[in-house]
Design a protein around this motif. Structure first.
Motif, mmCIF file in Angstrom:
data_model
loop_
_atom_site.group_PDB
_atom_site.id
_atom_site.type_symbol
_atom_site.label_atom_id
_atom_site.label_comp_id
_atom_site.label_asym_id
_atom_site.label_seq_id
_atom_site.Cartn_x
_atom_site.Cartn_y
_atom_site.Cartn_z
ATOM 1 N N VAL A 74 -3.279 -1.165 -0.355
ATOM 2 C CA VAL A 74 -2.415 -1.380 -1.023
ATOM 3 C C VAL A 74 -2.148 -0.585 -1.917
ATOM 4 N N ALA A 75 -0.712 0.251 -3.016
ATOM 5 C CA ALA A 75 -0.755 0.307 -3.694
ATOM 6 C C ALA A 75 -0.422 -0.094 -4.652
ATOM 7 N N SER A 76 -1.584 0.156 -5.544
ATOM 8 C CA SER A 76 -1.501 -0.594 -6.881
ATOM 9 C C SER A 76 0.260 -0.620 -8.032
ATOM 10 N N PRO A 77 0.340 -1.465 -8.283
ATOM 11 C CA PRO A 77 2.472 -1.706 -8.846
ATOM 12 C C PRO A 77 2.114 -0.526 -10.115
ATOM 13 N N LEU A 78 0.909 -0.463 -11.254
ATOM 14 C CA LEU A 78 0.883 0.282 -12.511
ATOM 15 C C LEU A 78 1.386 1.938 -11.956
ATOM 16 N N TYR A 79 -0.024 2.249 -10.891
ATOM 17 C CA TYR A 79 -0.102 3.883 -11.346
ATOM 18 C C TYR A 79 0.594 4.014 -9.764
ATOM 19 N N LYS A 80 0.193 3.746 -9.477
ATOM 20 C CA LYS A 80 0.741 3.522 -6.820
ATOM 21 C C LYS A 80 -0.530 4.421 -6.635
ATOM 22 N N GLN A 81 -2.040 4.242 -7.135
ATOM 23 C CA GLN A 81 -2.627 5.087 -6.441
ATOM 24 C C GLN A 81 -2.800 3.804 -4.641
ATOM 25 N N HIS A 82 -3.315 5.004 -3.897
ATOM 26 C CA HIS A 82 -3.902 3.868 -2.296
ATOM 27 C C HIS A 82 -4.809 3.632 -2.414
ATOM 28 N N GLY A 88 -12.070 -0.279 0.234
ATOM 29 C CA GLY A 88 -12.061 -0.372 -0.837
ATOM 30 C C GLY A 88 -11.418 1.205 -0.868
ATOM 31 N N GLN A 89 -12.028 2.427 -1.449
ATOM 32 C CA GLN A 89 -12.037 3.253 -1.564
ATOM 33 C C GLN A 89 -10.598 4.079 -1.868
ATOM 34 N N CYS A 90 -10.382 3.640 -3.341
ATOM 35 C CA CYS A 90 -8.965 4.892 -4.195
ATOM 36 C C CYS A 90 -8.921 5.914 -3.209
ATOM 37 N N LEU A 91 -7.829 6.535 -2.526
ATOM 38 C CA LEU A 91 -7.630 8.019 -1.501
ATOM 39 C C LEU A 91 -7.538 8.980 -2.346
ATOM 40 N N GLU A 92 -6.693 8.964 -3.817
ATOM 41 C CA GLU A 92 -6.450 9.787 -4.414
ATOM 42 C C GLU A 92 -7.528 10.018 -5.408
ATOM 43 N N GLN A 93 -8.868 8.960 -5.805
ATOM 44 C CA GLN A 93 -9.704 9.193 -6.467
ATOM 45 C C GLN A 93 -10.980 8.535 -5.906
ATOM 46 N N PRO A 94 -11.835 10.101 -5.117
ATOM 47 C CA PRO A 94 -13.058 9.733 -4.492
ATOM 48 C C PRO A 94 -13.936 9.308 -5.473
ATOM 49 N N ASP A 95 -13.945 9.087 -6.768
ATOM 50 C CA ASP A 95 -14.872 8.037 -7.681
ATOM 51 C C ASP A 95 -14.550 7.043 -7.683
ATOM 52 N N CYS A 96 -13.834 6.207 -7.210
ATOM 53 C CA CYS A 96 -12.813 4.910 -7.692
ATOM 54 C C CYS A 96 -12.510 4.673 -6.103
#
Ligand code: FES
Length: 118
Positions: A74-82, A88-96
């Protein structure tokens, strides 16, 4: 493990998210984002927390569904991170990451697996 009934399968939207609230065994309320992803003609159900830890808002249920390297996201509607719907892993920010929850269907009812909150 306890299963908590959230809604009916008909309450979900195909290839989109809806927000759901559930109360854990301590009486704490949690916002979930429920997704029904149609793959090979069949719905696959996923649940994450609704809270976007980067945008700092309960918005993931309004995100756009897709896949990255065959991983449903799912891409966040705010800043588009996936965020992966599987880990549940954020693909752009490994610590998130966001929490993911197990769902099951009991007949027409969508149920979430109770988490052990400390
Ligand atoms: S939780 Fe926000 S960047 Fe990691």
């Amino acid at each position: 493990m306890r299963w908590v009934t959230l809604c009916r399968q008909n309450d979900l939207l195909e290839n989109a998210g809806v927000a759901a609230m559930y109360e854990d065994i301590h009486g704490d309320k949690h916002q979930l984002a429920l997704f029904s992803l149609i793959q090979a003609g069949k719905p696959h159900l996923f649940a994450t927390g609704n809270w976007d830890p980067i945008g700092k808002a309960n918005v993931l249920s309004r995100g756009i569904l897709g896949s990255v390297d065959e991983e449903p996201v799912v891409a966040s509607p705010l800043y588009k991170q996936h965020f992966s719907l599987i880990s549940g892993q954020c693909l752009e920010q490994p610590d998130c990451s966001v929490p993911v929850y197990a769902l099951r269907l009991q007949g027409d009812w969508v149920q979430v697996a109770e988490q052990d909150y400390i």
